[in-house]
Scaffold this active site. Structure first.
Site, PDB file in Angstrom:
ATOM      1  N   GLU A 488       1.034  -0.962  -0.426  1.00  0.00           N
ATOM      2  CA  GLU A 488       0.124  -0.406  -0.382  1.00  0.00           C
ATOM      3  C   GLU A 488       0.282   1.359  -0.299  1.00  0.00           C
ATOM      4  OE1 GLU A 488      -3.743   0.900   1.924  1.00  0.00           O
ATOM      5  OE2 GLU A 488      -3.218  -0.993   2.502  1.00  0.00           O
ATOM      6  N   GLU A 763      -2.244   0.328  13.161  1.00  0.00           N
ATOM      7  CA  GLU A 763      -3.666   0.027  12.300  1.00  0.00           C
ATOM      8  C   GLU A 763      -4.758   0.035  13.716  1.00  0.00           C
ATOM      9  OE1 GLU A 763      -3.759  -2.137   9.227  1.00  0.00           O
ATOM     10  OE2 GLU A 763      -5.214  -0.889   7.922  1.00  0.00           O
TER      11      GLU A 763
HETATM   12  C1  BGC Z   1      -5.350   2.476   4.637  1.00  0.00           C
HETATM   13  C2  BGC Z   1      -5.774   2.927   5.750  1.00  0.00           C
HETATM   14  C3  BGC Z   1      -7.287   4.574   4.589  1.00  0.00           C
HETATM   15  C4  BGC Z   1      -8.500   2.684   4.833  1.00  0.00           C
HETATM   16  C5  BGC Z   1      -9.150   3.768   4.121  1.00  0.00           C
HETATM   17  C6  BGC Z   1      -6.278   0.986   4.254  1.00  0.00           C
HETATM   18  O1  BGC Z   1      -6.570   0.367   3.375  1.00  0.00           O
HETATM   19  O2  BGC Z   1      -4.469   1.353   5.171  1.00  0.00           O
HETATM   20  O3  BGC Z   1      -5.014   3.413   6.582  1.00  0.00           O
HETATM   21  O4  BGC Z   1      -7.289   5.443   5.018  1.00  0.00           O
HETATM   22  O5  BGC Z   1      -7.689   1.640   3.795  1.00  0.00           O
HETATM   23  O6  BGC Z   1     -10.229   3.045   4.544  1.00  0.00           O
END
Ligand code: BGC
Length: 913
Positions: A488, A763
């Site tokens: 990501e 997270e």
């Molecule tokens: C990310 C988040 C992001 C989210 C959106 C995820 O995969 O890591 O932090 O804001 O997607 O909902």
């Protein structure tokens, strides 16, 4: 106004010591002596220093700018402001003759302080303009002349030999690329920046960097070389990673301006006379890591003596140059290094090294072995319950570097054009034992200046602060990312807005965000919708229409937060169109002022249960949230219109805001103030954004507190509620509850991960569950800064350093410490445009002591927790007789004073907690 005049008068009187004030710390566009400015009216900032003086204010300044060091001669002046009556010492715009491309300028400033005295002229500072138009670029884009291996796409090398026949006075290299570049001159690396040219919306804005390379050149024969990596431009990237997001060609643009001592000039540029080949970097991808084969080293390839006869030519390409921009933010550099704290074998027999800190960067390795020996280094954030190396949460990011030895002695490796997020590495194929001295982990992040520190008597909170700072270091890698390790590493807008204010306390995030916000505007849809991630790499793969509440509001929240933290109006000017477009987008999609359409992430990662028979999951209606953020963004647009003097807009959106709030009340709130989603986040947003009429606010705060108590003093908020929860509690008189949330150490809470050994912010509140198992690997990062947004409350409420709305950027400071949480002491130091602010408090032998430092050219309102001014001493004297202080109206629980710059020591009997 009258009050301000009186305060200034008091400060004037208070400037009792008449030593001359000094002007130091000169910055142009927030940078010390920058060499690539493309703002045509750069702004100047400086600080006043007046040791041991109180109440020092600037009352006037004079600035001189020249192309010539002998500024005072006046001959080559391009601007002399004359004496300007003003207390402005940050972002004073240049107003002289048109500034020329690549020209170096010198500037000096002198000030008059409120004792009427003038300072000396400051030491000269410099700035150099960048290349301002595409016509300033003589260089041509070049790509390799050989046929690329389209599968592995090894890093190309480019080189060019040239002669310099006269003595060199100075030389500047202007470099950029499609992909990432590293350049060398005569065998020496150019600069100490990594992952250049950085990441922007490449099709619209591509940064170049400028280097002073004078010292790398030599008389006679020279050579320049550059190597490229796929990087963000054409590497595998994005959700469901795909290559070539911006284009399939990797390319270099290089221009070096050499000035000889006789004043003549020579320009060395990339063109069809360059050569190309490949070298040891056989593969490099951000998510997957690099493969470096030392057998493929081309020794001295960037030296003049190198024979490049066997190399291919290059192909000249007509890629655009009108999108080139100077680099505004700090480049990514190497920072802290870590040695192994433990080397061990896992139950599965893996050789693992623990560096003790979850960080972002790479590992340097020393090794001796045979030609062809192959070593792999895999990266992981955690070890699983059984003690084995765990990489499942990295998803498809292989995060593995491979090194192949050439043999014949000790070799050193570090990868190029990639980085990983890790605390542990697994080493395979290493000849011999792993020794600590042969491995070093290096942290890479944008080279922002550290600005703040926070500490207190609670070791767990101190670790939390450490984790917040490392969350920031790991995710401020040229753009603000959600996480740095899995497949990501994207500029998720929601995460960035949530953390932005905290970020300003830890480091100088001004230019970092100013640059990124321009990409927010550049990638915004014509409809006004703001993509989920910036730069928007999801759009080319069809994955983003943007417009998610709390995410898209990055376009209003971050500019406003930067204005508040730095007092820089230009960010608001630059972003105004983007801010307004986003608010208009919501308005257009609303019916009867209710915005209840679209797809939203909502209060992402809020507390929820699997087997939820009594409905404890804290689900907040997404459209209710959307209405709150619609109101908040509109409010910020109104604030901005006010600052910029756009009265029509201010009036128009003020009327709209009233309607948005009415619609919210009609749809979501009962007459008694029960919000239809009875969650912490619903109450937090309603109170933080003033959605409720005054008469319903206190009861809503009580409902919030009751809700927290119901969950056993736990928060249940996700990304959108978390940043504000403690602020709302404090504002409505419940700092004691906010402290309880902060000190809570069972799930969900900030200290739960700390107790589980976290060294960064996770997270999820329960990334590692109490039984040691992990949350789902599909989304479980151990380095995600969003929940670190509590840092803002720690600085602004516990230590109590804040800025007034009417004096943003800490021109008008608030010091208002909050005792609680059984803390014996708390301290914060914070560097501002004006200098350092400190607020250090402690409880000692029944006394409350508060040491405060206020920088010159600012004023402060200081709140001392005491019931009466007569019980407060300053520096051993009764408050009433203290120098440089005037009493202000007390507020509940605090004695309040106004003060100018200086150091203050307050003490009083400790209030009952
Ligand atoms: C990310 C988040 C992001 C989210 C959106 C995820 O995969 O890591 O932090 O804001 O997607 O909902």
């Amino acid at each position: 106004m009258r009050k301000l005049t009186l305060l200034l008068l008091a400060l004037f009187m208070a400037a009792f010591c008449f030593a001359q004030v000094k002007v130091q710390h000169l910055l142009t566009e927030n940078q010390p002596n920058p060499i690539s400015i493309d703002a045509l009216t750069p702004r100047f900032s400086w600080q006043l220093f007046a040791a041991d003086k109180r109440g020092v204010m600037q009352i006037a300044y004079e600035i001189k700018v020249s192309t010539f060091t002998g500024l005072n001669k006046g001959k080559h002046d391009v601007w002399n402001s004359g004496k300007i009556t003003s207390d402005q010492s940050a972002y004073v715009p240049y107003k002289g003759e048109t500034l020329l491309p690549a020209q170096k300028y010198y500037w000096q400033v002198k000030v008059w302080d409120n004792s009427g005295k003038a300072s000396e002229w400051s030491e000269p500072a410099t700035f150099r303009m960048g290349l301002l138009t595409s016509a300033d670029w003589k260089a041509q884009w070049i790509t390799p002349g050989y046929v690329e291996d389209s599968l592995t796409r090894p890093s190309p090398l480019f080189r060019k030999g040239f002669a310099l026949n006269k003595k060199v006075a100075s030389a500047l290299a202007y470099i950029t690329s499609h992909g990432l570049y590293e350049a060398q001159i005569n065998g020496h690396r150019v600069g100490d920046a990594y992952l250049t040219p950085g990441w922007t919306s490449y099709n619209k804005r591509l940064q170049y960097q400028v280097y002073d390379v004078t010292s790398l050149l030599q008389p006679g024969k020279n050579a320049v070389g550059a190597t490229l990596g796929n990087g963000w431009y054409r590497g595998y990237f994005g959700y469901d990673p795909k290559p070539n997001l911006y284009g399939k060609d990797i390319a270099l643009l290089f221009q070096m301006e050499v000035t000889y001592t006789d004043g003549t000039k020579e320009t060395i540029v990339s063109d069809n006379s360059w050569k190309s080949s490949t070298g040891p970097v056989r593969f490099a991808e951000i998510y997957y890591g690099a493969t470096v084969d030392n057998r493929m080293q081309q020794k001295n390839w960037s030296a003049a003596s190198f024979d490049d006869k066997s190399w291919s030519g290059v192909t000249v390409k007509d890629f655009p140059k009108n999108i080139l921009i100077a680099t505004y933010n700090e480049p990514v550099k190497k920072h802290e290094t870590f040695k192994p704290v433990k080397i061990f074998k896992t139950p599965k027999g893996e050789q693992v090294i623990d560096f003790g800190q979850n960080l972002v960067g790479w590992v340097q390795m020393k090794v001796s072995g045979h030609a062809g020996d192959k070593i792999t280094i895999s990266h992981a954030e955690v070890i699983d319950k059984e003690g084995n190396f765990y990489t499942e949460n990295l998803r498809t990011a292989r995060s593995q570097d491979t090194y192949i030895l050439k043999g014949g002695g000790e070799e050193s490796f570090e990868p190029q054009f990639t980085w990983q997020g890790f605390r542990f590495i697994k080493v395979e194929g290493y000849p011999g034992d792993l020794k600590p001295e042969d491995f070093t982990a290096v942290a890479l992040y944008s080279d922002m200046k550290p600005m703040g520190s926070f500490s207190c008597s609670n070791a767990l909170i101190n670790q939390l602060q450490h984790n917040i700072q490392w969350g920031q270091k790991g995710n401020f890698l040229d753009v603000p990312t959600d996480c740095p390790q899995r497949d990501e590493r994207l500029g998720w807008t929601g995460d960035a807005q949530v953390f932005s204010r905290t970020a300003t306390f830890n480091m100088n995030a001004h230019n970092f965000f100013a640059k990124w916000l321009k990409d927010v505007a550049a990638d915004q849809y014509p409809s006004g919708s703001v993509p989920f991630v910036i730069p928007d790499v999801l759009r080319p793969t069809g994955g983003s229409l943007g417009g998610s509440t709390g995410w898209a509001d990055v376009s209003t929240i971050v500019p406003w937060n930067m204005y508040v933290a730095y007092g820089d109006k230009r960010i608001l000017e630059d972003q105004y169109t983007s801010m307004k477009a986003w608010v208009n987008y919501m308005q257009q999609r609303s019916k009867n002022d209710l915005w209840n359409t679209g797809n939203h992430f909502g209060d992402w990662l809020f507390y929820s249960l699997n087997d939820d028979t009594d409905g404890s999951s804290a689900i907040t209606n997404k459209y209710l949230i959307a209405q709150c953020f619609y109101a908040y963004s509109t409010q910020l647009l109104i604030n901005t219109a006010k600052v910029l003097g756009k009265t029509d807009d201010e009036n128009y959106y003020t009327a709209l805001l009233a309607k948005i709030k009415d619609a919210y009340l009609r749809e979501y709130v009962t007459p008694n103030g029960l919000i239809s989603s009875d969650t912490q986040t619903a109450y937090v947003l309603a109170l933080e954004f003033d959605m409720l009429p005054e008469n319903l606010r206190q009861q809503a705060a009580t409902r919030l507190v009751n809700n927290i108590r119901r969950y056993g003093d736990h928060l249940t908020t996700g990304f959108l509620g978390t940043p504000y929860i403690c602020h709302v509690l404090s504002r409505f008189g419940y700092s004691n509850i906010a402290y309880r949330l902060l000190l809570q150490d069972t799930y969900p809470s900030w200290l739960y991960p700390v107790k589980m050994g976290a060294t960064t912010i996770w997270e999820r509140w329960d990334g590692i569950r109490p039984d040691g198992t992990f949350e789902t690997p599909t989304m479980n990062s151990y380095n995600h800064y969003a929940y670190g947004a509590i840092g803002d409350w720690m600085y602004r409420v516990i230590a109590g350093i804040d800025t007034k709305d009417e004096g943003p950027g800490y021109k008008q400071i608030i010091i208002k410490p909050t005792i609680g949480g059984k803390l014996q002491n708390a301290s914060a130091d914070y560097e501002t445009n004006y200098g350092k602010i400190s607020s250090h408090w402690n409880l000692d032998a029944g006394n409350f002591n508060l040491d405060v430092e206020i920088p010159a050219n600012t004023t402060a309102t200081i709140y001392i927790p005491a019931n009466s001014g007569s019980t407060v001493m300053e520096n051993g004297k009764p408050l009433a007789s203290a120098t440089g202080i005037t009493m202000a109206e007390p507020v509940t629980g605090y004695v309040v004073v106004n003060a100018g710059s200086g150091s203050y020591k307050f003490s009083t009997a400790a209030p009952l907690q």
